[in-house]
Design a protein around this motif. Structure first.
Motif, PDB file in Angstrom:
ATOM      1  N   GLU A 281      -5.020   2.241  -8.918  1.00 39.74           N
ATOM      2  CA  GLU A 281      -5.749   1.215  -8.798  1.00 39.74           C
ATOM      3  C   GLU A 281      -6.172   0.230  -9.937  1.00 39.74           C
ATOM      4  O   GLU A 281      -6.296  -0.833  -9.613  1.00 39.74           O
TER       5      GLU A 281
ATOM      6  N   PRO B  69       0.716  -1.271  -0.024  1.00 35.10           N
ATOM      7  CA  PRO B  69       0.024   0.157   0.041  1.00 35.10           C
ATOM      8  C   PRO B  69       0.815   1.343  -0.108  1.00 35.10           C
ATOM      9  O   PRO B  69       1.853   1.206   0.816  1.00 35.10           O
TER      10      PRO B  69
ATOM     11  N   LYS C 257      -2.847  -0.523  -4.263  1.00 40.37           N
ATOM     12  CA  LYS C 257      -3.512  -0.007  -3.241  1.00 40.37           C
ATOM     13  C   LYS C 257      -2.985   1.281  -2.886  1.00 40.37           C
ATOM     14  O   LYS C 257      -1.632   1.493  -2.634  1.00 40.37           O
TER      15      LYS C 257
END
Length: 210
Positions: free
Chosen positions: A134, A109, A139
């Motif tokens: 995305e 992420p 993420k």
């Protein structure tokens, strides 16, 4: 000379330099200078309070593939923005970058903070970048704010991305927050070439916040 006087003087110097260029066309009384080739019409508009607006229109389609506005505060940043502007204009054909395979393989992420003067222009850039990430399966948390909010929020993000409008603040924020502060290239910001920005980030060593 006060701040406003300095910006006005700087604008005048830039205006004189551009007006003296070959093929420059002065647009009176709106305070603009334009340049044309067979593909594009490029326009520099000088506003009050040191604001400058750079746009390039495709003469065949009417699209505007390059747009940037900023405050003329010091010559180096203005030169950098104009350099990107004229390089795009002269190239006559523009293709956005492909996402680097290493970036596409990135699965951790990411937390990104994009900042400009008010947070408005950086908001759409952040929105475009979020969609790109995305779609690549990365993420991401990405927000856009005015630079006045950076000190309050910076701990929450892996990287702080400064738009060209506040690129002159890079030394200040690097001193405070180190290598997690990056500038977005003028051309990338003006053309929304978010893949090039993502590639720049993911080629660096990972930075994590506590």
């Amino acid at each position: 000379m006060g701040k406003d006087g300095h910006k006005k003087s700087l604008q005048c110097e830039i205006y004189d330099r551009l007006a003296s260029m070959e093929c420059a066309r002065i647009r009176k009384p709106c305070g603009a200078i334009s340049f044309c080739n067979e593909v594009y019409e490029a326009v520099v508009v000088f506003h009050e309070n040191g604001l400058m607006e750079l746009s390039i229109e495709d003469r065949n389609t009417g699209d505007i593939p390059f747009y940037l506005h900023f405050e003329a505060r010091e010559m180096d940043s203005v030169k950098g923005n104009l350099k990107a502007f004229f390089e795009f204009f002269k190239k006559k054909r523009f293709e956005k970058a492909a996402l680097d395979p290493a970036a596409a393989a990135q699965r951790r992420p990411m937390r990104l903070l994009v900042s400009c003067t008010s947070g408005l222009t950086s908001s759409y850039f952040a929105y475009t970048m979020k969609n790109t990430l995305e779609k690549a399966g990365i993420k991401v948390t990405i927000d856009a704010v005015s630079f006045t909010e950076i000190d309050r929020l910076q701990e929450q993000y892996d990287y702080i991305l400064l738009a060209p409008q506040i690129g002159y603040k890079l030394p200040e924020y690097r001193e405070k927050y180190g290598d997690k502060v990056l500038t977005i290239d003028s051309r990338d910001f003006a053309t929304y070439d978010t893949n090039r920005v993502i590639n720049q980030i993911t080629r660096r060593s990972p930075v994590r916040v506590a």
